[in-house]
Design an enzyme around this catalytic site. Structure first.
Site, short mmCIF file in Angstrom:
data_model
loop_
_atom_site.label_atom_id
_atom_site.label_comp_id
_atom_site.label_asym_id
_atom_site.label_seq_id
_atom_site.Cartn_x
_atom_site.Cartn_y
_atom_site.Cartn_z
N VAL A 63 0.82 -1.21 0.00
CA VAL A 63 0.00 0.00 0.00
C VAL A 63 0.85 1.26 0.00
O VAL A 63 1.98 1.27 0.48
CB VAL A 63 -0.96 0.04 1.22
N CYS A 64 0.28 2.33 -0.56
CA CYS A 64 0.81 3.69 -0.45
C CYS A 64 -0.41 4.59 -0.33
O CYS A 64 -1.48 4.13 0.07
CB CYS A 64 1.70 4.05 -1.65
N LYS A 65 -0.30 5.85 -0.68
CA LYS A 65 -1.45 6.74 -0.55
C LYS A 65 -2.53 6.42 -1.59
O LYS A 65 -3.70 6.29 -1.24
CB LYS A 65 -1.03 8.20 -0.68
N GLY A 67 -1.80 4.27 -4.69
CA GLY A 67 -1.56 3.09 -5.51
C GLY A 67 -0.39 3.17 -6.47
O GLY A 67 0.00 2.16 -7.04
N MET A 91 -4.19 3.76 0.52
CA MET A 91 -4.76 4.12 1.82
C MET A 91 -5.95 5.05 1.69
O MET A 91 -6.80 5.08 2.56
CB MET A 91 -3.68 4.74 2.71
#
Length: 112
Positions: A63-65, A67, A91
């Site tokens: 995951v990141c902010k 994608g 996220m």
């Protein structure tokens, strides 16, 4: 093609054998993250790969902010033979879906 999944396709809660790898920066992580996730910022992943491999995950959700960074990390790890999947919308999607998060310092978790 990077293996990817939508938030609504993930069980809630996640199975115990799924490792969450969060590749966001330190300030993003501190503001809100998935409890139990492993935090290694994307640019540090090659140098800190041993922290990931030591967990010997059966499957990993990256995951990141939103994608993008997690897609890069997913591609990198998949090339090395790991069973990894990118969370589409990252996220931001996790938060929109009302999934549980925690924050450092006891503050209310948010996605930066």
């Amino acid at each position: 093609m990077v293996p990817s999944v939508e938030i609504d396709a993930l069980p809630d809660p996640l199975p115990d054998d799924v490792l969450v790898l969060d590749v966001r920066e330190d300030d993003e992580w501190a503001a809100g993250h998935i409890n139990g996730a492993l935090h290694i910022p994307l640019m540090e992943l090659p140098a800190r790969l041993g922290e990931f491999t030591a967990r010997e995950p059966a499957q990993t959700l990256v995951v990141c902010k939103a994608g993008g960074r997690s897609a890069r990390a997913t591609a990198y790890l998949a090339q090395q033979g790991w069973d990894v999947v990118n969370l589409i919308d990252g996220m931001m999607g996790w938060e929109r879906a009302g999934r549980k998060m925690v924050a450092d310092g006891g503050q209310a978790p948010v996605v930066l």
